[in-house]
Enzyme design. Structure first.
Site, short mmCIF file in Angstrom:
data_model
loop_
_atom_site.label_atom_id
_atom_site.label_comp_id
_atom_site.label_asym_id
_atom_site.label_seq_id
_atom_site.Cartn_x
_atom_site.Cartn_y
_atom_site.Cartn_z
N ARG A 1 0.85 -1.21 0.00
CA ARG A 1 0.00 0.00 0.00
C ARG A 1 0.87 1.24 0.00
O ARG A 1 1.95 1.26 0.60
CB ARG A 1 -0.91 0.04 1.23
N ILE A 2 0.36 2.26 -0.67
CA ILE A 2 0.96 3.59 -0.61
C ILE A 2 -0.16 4.60 -0.58
O ILE A 2 -1.18 4.43 -1.25
CB ILE A 2 1.89 3.86 -1.81
N SER A 3 -0.03 5.63 0.24
CA SER A 3 -1.04 6.68 0.30
C SER A 3 -0.94 7.55 -0.94
O SER A 3 0.12 7.66 -1.57
CB SER A 3 -0.88 7.54 1.55
N THR A 4 -2.04 8.19 -1.28
CA THR A 4 -2.04 9.05 -2.47
C THR A 4 -1.13 10.24 -2.32
O THR A 4 -0.73 10.86 -3.30
CB THR A 4 -3.47 9.53 -2.75
N GLU B 1 1.88 10.07 -0.83
CA GLU B 1 3.21 9.56 -0.50
C GLU B 1 3.99 9.20 -1.77
O GLU B 1 4.73 8.23 -1.82
CB GLU B 1 3.10 8.32 0.39
#
Length: 530
Positions: free
Chosen positions: A30-33, A35
């Protein structure tokens, strides 16, 4: 099931308890929008996880990684939900992540995910943090890491808010809908005037302040000149009011309840003196809709008259002649947008109110009609008894489950198995849910305990009619309005000559000592003739 449990309880990073069958491993990344430039990109996580799986004897990678580009503050993520669904179907034995905060940045979310994995006998692993969720100690360590992940998230939020406040202090736009007349300059981060819109702002203020044009008349004038709002719609009184109240036209920026002027504000479109005059006129006229909502109205049927053409309510409007003020009921769509949106007739208020009152008295004089309405209400109530009992049983079952959940959390806390930081919110949430369910339980029980309705006698109806006539003749408008709000269900307007009122029927009070001759409304009835 036994084989899976055996692997789960003994399998570790170095191997599997079942040498004949590899341990099936699925990856979640997962990666935040926000990041995009952080070091743990989706590709970097996948490469490191694949290397980690290759280094573990007896591990077999299953399929492509489940991936999300979303915030870790919520568990409502497509990739995560697919992974949990696959775990429930038994597609893999281990869910592997690079770090715990990739799974969730909320302690509540982390515990929820671990519980769902536990229900499917699936082990959770982190490639960079050594723990085993098949043991109590491992689960405790995961929860501790979850606490730090949540702390990091809240720290990020604080930094973002502080950065936005500094941005507002510099006069930069902090996001949201741009006011009419402006667009956002991406280079400076500030609002910049739009050539085709900005010149209209001084015109709006001039017409309102100097020409004393009302908001609805001003909107009509703008529409007649071919102007449209920023989203291409016709102007209305409310959209004009948004312009008149917006301090952005003074070069200010709004953020977290405050207007910021900024060290280098964006260009203003009006003078402060003109803006202040407009605010004084708004207050004097009562055009402020937030204030108007609490004002008393002399329209006795306010909120009860509905347009059959557009399904909007009629609103009170007025026109002033040389000597008198004339009151009307006007369809909301017609009042705001004109005949192009609704062709409903404008109705004289005095005539409509008098007609409805006469129809109300006529209904309460028709004993047979009242009896028919009471019988219909009793039939509907009888038909709904089984549904109410089923819902009451379901609500009672939910209350029992909520109370049992509270007991389990309290027992776990007293035994030292769960920390207060986790038990407290869960117990509070369950207690609030149980309180809401008990309120619903009481409402359902009250509905079931209500006796069968009985029709008022002719004497009761005569007393009610006399009371209505007395209130209309000598009572203040507020009393008459409250009376009509209680007795009039709806006045449906199809045209000027076809108006259908529907009235509520009061039930005689069963307590002979009651001050009022009637109690709760038991149904509704329309006149025999429209």
């Amino acid at each position: 099931m036994d084989a899976v449990m055996a692997r789960r309880s003994t399998a570790g990073p170095m191997g599997s308890a079942d040498p004949g069958r590899p341990l099936r491993v699925a990856m979640y990344i997962r990666i935040s929008t926000d990041e995009e430039h952080q070091p743990f990109s989706l590709e970097a996580q996948e490469i490191k996880l694949r290397s980690y799986v290759d280094s573990q004897p007896g591990w077999e990678l299953i399929g492509a990684p489940y991936r999300d580009e979303a915030s870790g503050a919520t568990t409502d993520r497509p990739g995560l939900q697919r992974a949990l669904t696959a775990a429930r179907a038994g597609y893999f034995d281990v869910l592997l992540v690079y770090r715990v905060d990739r799974l969730s940045r909320s302690l509540r979310g982390l515990v929820e995910i671990l519980d769902r994995l536990d229900e499917t006998n699936t082990v959770f692993r982190s490639a960079t943090e050594p723990f085993d969720t098949s043991t109590p100690v491992g689960r405790m360590l995961v929860q501790m890491l979850g606490v730090f992940a949540q702390f990091e998230r809240e720290t990020i939020i604080d930094r973002v808010i502080n950065g936005m406040e500094r941005k507002a202090a510099r006069g930069q736009w902090c996001g949201g809908y741009r006011p009419y007349g402006y667009e956002l300059d991406s280079a400076s981060g500030k609002l910049t005037p739009v050539e085709r819109e900005a010149p209209l702002i001084p015109v709006i203020f001039d017409l309102y302040v100097n020409a004393r044009t009302g908001t609805r008349a001003l909107a009509k004038e703008l529409n007649s000149r071919g102007h449209r709002t920023k989203n291409g719609k016709r102007w209305s009184g409310a959209s004009v009011m948004v312009v008149l109240r917006n301090r952005a036209y003074l070069g200010e920026v709004y953020f977290r309840g405050r207007w910021h002027r900024g060290d280098a504000p964006h260009p203003s479109l009006i003078d402060p003196e003109l803006f202040d005059e407009a605010q004084q006129i708004i207050t004097a006229r009562g055009d402020d809709y937030s204030r108007r909502a609490s004002n008393s109205s002399d329209y006795l049927l306010a909120g009860r008259v509905k347009c059959a053409l557009c399904e909007k309510n009629y609103v009170g409007t007025s026109a002033s002649g040389s000597k008198y003020r004339y009151r009307y009921y006007t369809c909301f769509s017609l009042s705001r947008y004109g005949k192009g949106h609704c062709a409903a007739d404008r109705l004289p208020a005095d005539q409509l109110e008098d007609t409805v009152l006469q129809a109300l008295l006529a209904v309460y004089a028709d004993v047979d009609l009242i009896a028919q309405a009471v019988q219909a209400t009793a039939a509907r109530r009888a038909d709904g008894q089984d549904r109410l009992r089923d819902e009451l049983a379901a609500v009672s079952k939910e209350i029992t489950a909520a109370e049992a959940g509270i007991d389990r959390y309290l027992t776990a806390f007293e035994a030292g198995d769960l920390p207060q930081s986790f038990c407290g919110p869960r117990v509070q949430a369950l207690a609030e849910k149980a309180a809401q369910l008990r309120d619903r339980q009481r409402d359902l029980q009250d509905s079931l305990d209500q006796p069968d309705p009985t029709a008022p006698s002719e004497e009761d109806l005569a007393a009610l009619r006399a009371g209505i006539c007395e209130a209309v003749a000598s009572g203040p408008p507020a009393v008459v309005k409250s009376l009509l709000e209680a007795l009039v269900h709806e006045v449906r307007v199809e045209s000027r000559t076809r108006i259908k009122p529907v009235f509520r029927l009061p039930e005689p009070a069963r307590n002979p000592d009651a001050r009022s001759g009637f109690r709760a409304m038991l149904g509704s009835a329309a006149p025999n003739q429209p």
